[in-house]
Design an enzyme around this catalytic site. Sequence first.
Site, PDB file in Angstrom:
ATOM      1  N   LYS A   1       5.864   1.195   2.975  1.00  0.00           N
ATOM      2  CA  LYS A   1       6.366   1.226   1.598  1.00  0.00           C
ATOM      3  C   LYS A   1       7.901   1.217   1.609  1.00  0.00           C
ATOM      4  CE  LYS A   1       6.798   4.928  -1.004  1.00  0.00           C
ATOM      5  NZ  LYS A   1       6.464   6.198  -1.633  1.00  0.00           N
TER       6      LYS A   1
ATOM      7  N   ASP B   1       3.712   2.242  -4.513  1.00  0.00           N
ATOM      8  CA  ASP B   1       3.854   3.697  -4.604  1.00  0.00           C
ATOM      9  C   ASP B   1       2.754   4.229  -5.523  1.00  0.00           C
ATOM     10  OD1 ASP B   1       4.610   3.163  -7.189  1.00  0.00           O
ATOM     11  OD2 ASP B   1       6.469   4.326  -7.113  1.00  0.00           O
TER      12      ASP B   1
END
Length: 259
Positions: free
Chosen positions: A130, A148
């Site tokens: 991420k 997220d």
Amino acid sequence: MTTRSPETDLGRTRRARRIGRVLTETHPDAHCELDHSDALELAVATILSAQCTDKKVNEVTPKLFARYRSAADYAGADRGEMEELIRPTGFYRNKTSSLINLGRALCERYDGEVPGRLADLVTLPGIGRKTANVILGNAFDVPGITVDTHFQRLVQRWQLTAETDPVKIEHAIGALFPKRDWTMLSHRIIFHGRRVCHARKPACGACTLAKLCPAYGTGPTEPAAAAKLLKGPRARDLAAAVGLDPDLVPQQAAAADAP
Ligand code: SF4
């Protein structure tokens, strides 16, 4: 949205693209909310953002960035001093270890520079997939999808994918949109999650995506109740975008800290 028969892949792609277009109009201000001026600062800010709001990270980073300007500075940092600087972001001992180790790894393996490839970034301490995508998209202009908690919740509410694993979500959503749009799409989805489509009480009655969203009705649909849930500096504009009276938005909404 009324569901008459199961949605085809083509139908889903078209609806996804429509959602993308509406989000572009809804959030013209979407951007990476972590303040930074280069890849190293963004890497550091992203590590600090774990379990912490971007706003809080942005309060801490000006002093931190002034004190530590290079990977070598992080590598040679005094642990106690760094812990004090980043303490407000929580988990400061672990984060200090990550930052010092990041500095060391960059100096040892990449001449002190943040590498611009996913395969290299994910080998660095404190940097998962991420974070790597955030860095690629925002510091290197390499399109990246950032899955997220907001992104995950919204694409599931929109039924754009049934996947629950972040990497699979990344690939599934990536397949629905042109690659060049990935980075901005991620920002817009995250903006929508922070300002409109909240985890507990989404502002369905004040949402520009109401007609495209199978989860419409998860939150209040009544205008006054929904408008009260809008957050961020453009909360009044968001209300106006769906034809609501901006005065329904409480004063404090603009200053509300969107987690
Ligand atoms: S209609 Fe409700 S659930 Fe759907 S995107 Fe908007 S706020 Fe979220």
